[in-house]
Design a protein around this motif. Structure first.
Motif, PDB file in Angstrom:
ATOM      1  N   UNK A  29       0.828  -1.204   0.000  1.00  0.00           N
ATOM      2  CA  UNK A  29       0.000   0.000   0.000  1.00  0.00           C
ATOM      3  C   UNK A  29       0.863   1.255   0.000  1.00  0.00           C
ATOM      4  N   UNK A  30       2.182   1.103  -0.053  1.00  0.00           N
ATOM      5  CA  UNK A  30       3.081   2.244   0.007  1.00  0.00           C
ATOM      6  C   UNK A  30       2.975   3.115  -1.240  1.00  0.00           C
ATOM      7  N   UNK A  31       3.246   4.404  -1.071  1.00  0.00           N
ATOM      8  CA  UNK A  31       3.188   5.345  -2.195  1.00  0.00           C
ATOM      9  C   UNK A  31       4.576   5.599  -2.733  1.00  0.00           C
ATOM     10  N   UNK A  32       4.658   5.899  -4.025  1.00  0.00           N
ATOM     11  CA  UNK A  32       5.929   6.209  -4.658  1.00  0.00           C
ATOM     12  C   UNK A  32       5.687   7.098  -5.865  1.00  0.00           C
ATOM     13  N   UNK A  33       6.598   8.046  -6.065  1.00  0.00           N
ATOM     14  CA  UNK A  33       6.500   8.925  -7.236  1.00  0.00           C
ATOM     15  C   UNK A  33       7.236   8.344  -8.429  1.00  0.00           C
TER      16      UNK A  33
END
Length: 83
Positions: A29-33
């Motif tokens: 569920x982690x966010x990354x650009x």
């Protein structure tokens, strides 16, 4: 298991171990650009890790060289009794 406490936004994410360059695909569920194109041709979010199971000494069985003699000398010098 309790209902309603777990996230529902799991998606595929590529994790990259920066110490050895290994990558693996998992759900998170982690966010990354940042994104990366995976072996299957699809583009996934990229999460960079400092260490993972592919480089950690506990999992690899390889110990890292630690300068214990230097550390002991520094400790003795720092905490030596002054006459």
């Amino acid at each position: 298991m309790k209902q309603g406490i777990h996230p529902e936004s799991y998606r595929f994410v590529v994790f990259k171990d920066m110490s050895n360059g290994e990558t693996f695909l998992s759900k998170s569920t982690t966010n990354s650009k940042e994104t990366i194109q995976w072996e299957d041709g699809n583009e996934y979010p990229l999460v960079k890790l400092e260490i993972s199971n592919t480089s950690h000494p506990f999992y690899t069985g390889k110990n890292m060289l630690v300068d214990t003699a230097g550390r002991i000398d520094k400790f003795k010098k720092r905490y030596a009794k002054k006459d």
